[in-house]
Design an enzyme around this catalytic site. Structure first.
Site, PDB file in Angstrom:
ATOM      1  N   HIS A 138       0.875  -1.186   0.000  1.00  0.00           N
ATOM      2  CA  HIS A 138       0.000   0.000   0.000  1.00  0.00           C
ATOM      3  C   HIS A 138       0.895   1.214   0.000  1.00  0.00           C
ATOM      4  O   HIS A 138       0.835   2.015   0.915  1.00  0.00           O
ATOM      5  CB  HIS A 138      -0.837   0.078   1.276  1.00  0.00           C
ATOM      6  N   LYS A 543     -13.751   3.496   7.551  1.00  0.00           N
ATOM      7  CA  LYS A 543     -14.287   4.352   6.479  1.00  0.00           C
ATOM      8  C   LYS A 543     -15.809   4.214   6.405  1.00  0.00           C
ATOM      9  O   LYS A 543     -16.520   5.159   6.098  1.00  0.00           O
ATOM     10  CB  LYS A 543     -13.645   3.965   5.141  1.00  0.00           C
TER      11      LYS A 543
END
Length: 876
Positions: A138, A543
């Site tokens: 990532h 999120k």
């Protein structure tokens, strides 16, 4: 800065002075003076001087375009150097006790004694210790490999300067080397010009192993061994490997079309090549060292009549490792591989070296055996011949697409349309069947073929080369069974852990029932051999629902999974998908592990280390040794001194906090029509897509809104404008709601007595300390339409109220009162981050005013993004 950090301050000052000289040499005095003016005005503005704040804004708005890039680079490099000085300070001999807490392993044994934990239980826990760190790309890791190498060299220079016996000329030479390295860094590209390929990411991971972990692991085990001997009178077994490393780089294909089966095969070849290369270096060194003649019968048998038996054995290994490297290089380069004797199994390395070790000890040369040879044996057990194991990760619907296409071809209907019961029945029937399912004449679509090819690539490897097969967005038992079936059809000859990843709020809440259903299937129970791995997703759940609701859902999911697996007498390994930032589950390792539910670490610890956090925690050998010690002590403590189960009234209140915080978070993120336009305007979210960060696209669906964004750019964007919204929104509001309902005392009890809750508040404090409402307001004023200003003001007001609520519960007057070093470190970096923030807002303004993209502005913007990420110390 506080006097007790004088050594750190001195290093920061020295490095800053050297960078200043480099800037003068490269761009002249006027630019250096401009940088200094901006720095001083920013410092004064932060202290509350409104006049200097106005001057600073004027200075930045009037900067000519050709000065934007060098000014952005100056502050970005200041931050890099500050981070190096800070990281070095934690391992230096000048480190104050507030920073360098007492040795974590020694402290642990003190606690165990105080709590009357028996020696036998302690020894068993050490033997069972199983820590697996999973390195993931990532790459919010912005630093390029070339820059990282220079940063490591700077660190070495700082270490040399600490030596009191240095002569004046020796000190001068080290300082000159420092200046050279800083100049080299200045005249190199700070950021990548192209996105890294998955191969580039894998090579970055191998570089971390080579430069740091290869040295850190044997040193950590040596220190651990000494402490065990001192406290328990027992040494680590020679073949112990309490720590192992796995990688996602080259194996994680979730949403990344560039990670193909061919890429995975190539990464695994490269991984073996690097392992052979590193072991070859070790063997070469041992050939120099082990010139002894006396040996036992076993070594004599292995060496034949050679006068120097150890060298004879080592030279044979050297030849085979050289051959291994050559054969793998040929395969990597798609050439015909020569037919040579190679090392294809870890025992081919272990057996002869272990024989040498035993012989040296038997012949009175234990002190020699326990030198480099012991380190090499430890490395063999940790890294094996594959260096790191590779996880495969794929999204659940990619597997069901394969089976749907197949059932349609076979005339069985559309698998995708079947109910869950019918799917499970079909999958279990096929798993138990001895006949193949895939028809030879079937020609699947390209997407389906790629999934099948990946399963074939897995089946071709040895079990030791692989970690687990992770299914992202797993929701049902059929998601897990489908992967088992595809691996069976690919001819996989071994049992691979198939690990569902539960990542949204609903999936976390349903995770235990999915595992319970799997445990009720006879075929499944027989196949998994009493071991189940489950991954807990931190970033997507946060999120989806905000940090407070996500944190509680993760805790409850872990509790329930532990219970389900205990009832089934199955060992559970929980795999934690934490990120570097708070909005993605990041927390200091020790606190995070001790705040988990009781018994959740009995099956070992498996956790992702991501991007920039790999560099901060594992990038230098000494720092990595400290990190490994922390993980080991926290895991042992959690298993030997588990936290108490939370009281019912705590859980009831957490249910309320979770519900209120989730509603509050979603009201803003999903319920406000203005939110998405505000997010896009007030942060560099759109511009972030252009930054060549990782090999993955920033969105799962290029046309979607916030919900389609990956968790990393979502968090990254908010950390740039210093509002850090996803890392706090909803949490403080829920706490204030509970205070207003008369639960203040209960909240204080939870904070004092429950590690889970106190860790949550500590994480919030760190986030609050990194926010800056003045900076966030400046972004709004410079970049957003006036119609959006009330929303920005509302969010900033909420942030201020939330801070008061958390301090109220903790009975603290200031943020991070219990962590003065952390607060100082953030303040130290803020001196350089804040001018970069102001400059970035200006760059975004100018970029958005232009019809045609300007390469100068875009590069300066990318540098500012990289610099702020460096200063915030957790990019996403």
């Amino acid at each position: 800065m506080n006097e007790k950090y004088s050594a750190l301050r001195s290093n920061v000052s020295m490095l800053g002075h050297m960078l200043g000289n480099t800037i003068k040499d490269a761009h002249g005095e006027p630019l250096f003076d401009k940088v200094e003016t901006i720095r001083k005005l920013s410092k004064s503005a932060r202290a509350g001087n409104d006049s200097d704040r106005a001057k600073l804004i004027d200075e930045l708005q009037n900067l000519p375009d050709d000065q934007l890039l060098p000014v952005a680079r100056a502050f970005s490099q200041f931050l890099n150097l500050t981070n190096i000085a800070e990281q070095y300070h934690t391992i230096s001999r000048h480190c104050e006790e507030q920073i360098c807490s007492p040795d974590s392993i020694d402290s642990l044994f003190g606690k165990l004694n105080a709590n009357s934990i028996s020696q036998l239980d302690s020894i068993q826990a050490v033997r069972d210790l199983n820590i697996e760190l999973v390195l993931t790309a990532h790459p919010t890791e912005i630093a390029r490999r070339t820059m990282i190498h220079k940063l490591v060299q700077i660190n070495k220079c700082l270490s040399n300067l600490e030596l009191s016996e240095l002569s004046h000329s020796e000190r001068q030479r080290v300082e000159q080397r420092l200046e050279q390295l800083i100049a080299q860094a200045w005249h190199s590209d700070v950021i990548r010009k192209q996105r890294p390929t998955p191969l580039d990411e894998a090579k970055w991971g191998f570089a971390v192993v080579e430069n740091s972990l290869w040295h850190a692991v044997p040193e950590f085990l040596r220190q651990f061994d000494e402490k065990l001997m001192r406290h328990l009178g027992e040494k680590l077994p020679l073949d112990a490997s309490p720590v192992k490393f796995t990688s996602w780089m080259g194996g994680d294909r979730d949403g990344n079309p560039f990670v193909t089966s061919e890429v995975t095969r190539e990464v695994m070849l490269l991984s073996r090549w690097k392992a052979a290369d590193l072991f070859l270096g070790d063997i070469q060194e041992l050939v120099s060292e082990l010139s002894m003649v006396k040996c036992n019968d076993q070594v004599r048998e292995l060496a034949g009549e050679e006068h120097e038996p150890y060298r004879a054995i080592l030279k044979d290994l050297r030849t085979k490792l050289t051959n291994t490297r050559d054969v793998l290089a040929a395969k990597i380069n798609k050439q015909d591989a020569p037919n040579l004797a190679t090392i294809d199994d870890v025992d081919q390395l272990w057996t002869p070296l272990h024989a040498c070790y035993q012989s040296l000890r038997e012949c009175g040369m234990g002190i020699i055996a326990d030198g480099l040879l012991l380190d090499v044996l430890r490395r063999i057990k940790c890294f094996g011949i594959h260096l790191v194991r590779l996880d495969i990760r794929q999204e659940s619907t990619r597997h069901s697409d394969v089976i749907s296409e197949l059932t349609r071809y076979l005339g069985l209907g559309d698998y995708e349309q079947w109910n869950e019961q019918d799917k499970v029945a079909f999958l279990v029937r096929e798993l138990a069947s001895k006949r193949p399912l895939l028809p030879l004449a079937w020609q699947p679509s390209a997407e389906v073929q790629e999934v099948l090819d990946t399963c074939k690539a897995v089946a071709e490897q040895s079990r030791e080369a692989l970690g687990a097969y992770v299914i992202s967005m797993a929701r049902t038992a059929s998601d897990v069974l489908a992967v088992h079936l595809l691996l069976k059809e690919a001819g996989c000859p071994f049992r691979l852990d198939v690990c569902p990843l539960f990542e949204t709020l609903d999936d976390l809440n349903n995770g235990a029932s999915v595992i319970k259903e799997l445990m009720s299937i006879d075929w499944y129970r027989g196949f998994i051999q009493n071991h189940q791995m489950v991954m807990i997703g931190y970033s997507d759940s946060a999120k989806d629902a905000g940090v407070m609701a996500a944190g509680w859902a993760q805790y409850r999911a872990m509790e329930e999974l532990v219970e389900v697996c205990e009832d089934a007498s199955v060992e559970l390994t929980l795999f934690h998908g934490r990120g570097g930032s708070i909005g993605r589950g990041g927390a200091p390792a020790h606190a995070a592990l001790l705040s988990q539910p009781p018994r959740s670490l009995k099956g070992g610890l498996r956790v992702t280390e991501q991007g920039e956090m790999i560099r901060f925690k594992l990038g230098l050998p000494d720092v990595a040794v400290n990190s490994l010690s922390l993980y080991a002590s926290a895991t042992l403590e959690a298993n030997l001194l588990p936290p108490p189960a939370p009281k019912k009234e705590w859980c009831d209140l957490m249910d309320v906090l979770s519900e209120v915080s989730c509603e509050s978070y979603r009201n803003v993120v999903r319920g406000s029509e203005e939110f998405v336009p505000y997010f896009r305007a007030a942060t560099p979210e759109l511009e972030l897509g252009k930054l060549p960060l990782g090999s993955r696209p920033a969105k799962r669906n290029p046309n979607g809104g916030v919900e389609s964004l990956r968790a990393i750019p979502w968090i990254f964007a908010w950390s740039q404008n210093r509002l850090l919204l996803p890392a706090w929104l909803g949490a403080g509001e829920a706490i204030q709601y509970s205070i207003d309902k008369g639960h203040a005392q209960l909240l204080e009890d939870m904070c004092r007595e429950w590690p889970f809750f106190s860790t949550r508040l500590g994480m919030l404090e760190m986030v609050y300390t990194k926010t800056n409402v003045g900076i966030a307001e400046y972004y709004d004023q410079r970049l957003t339409d006036k119609s959006l200003w009330p929303l920005g003001q509302k969010l900033r007001d909420q942030l201020q109220q939330d801070i008061k609520a958390v301090l109220n519960v903790e009975n603290n007057a200031h943020l991070m009162e219990q962590n003065p070093w952390g607060a100082e470190a953030i303040r130290l970096r803020n001196i350089y981050v804040e001018p970069l923030n102001m400059l970035q807002a200006e760059l975004l303004y100018r970029t958005r005013q232009q019809d045609e993209p300007s390469p100068i502005l875009e590069e300066a913007l990318m540098v500012s993004i990289a610099g702020i990420a460096t200063g915030m110390r957790n990019t996403g």
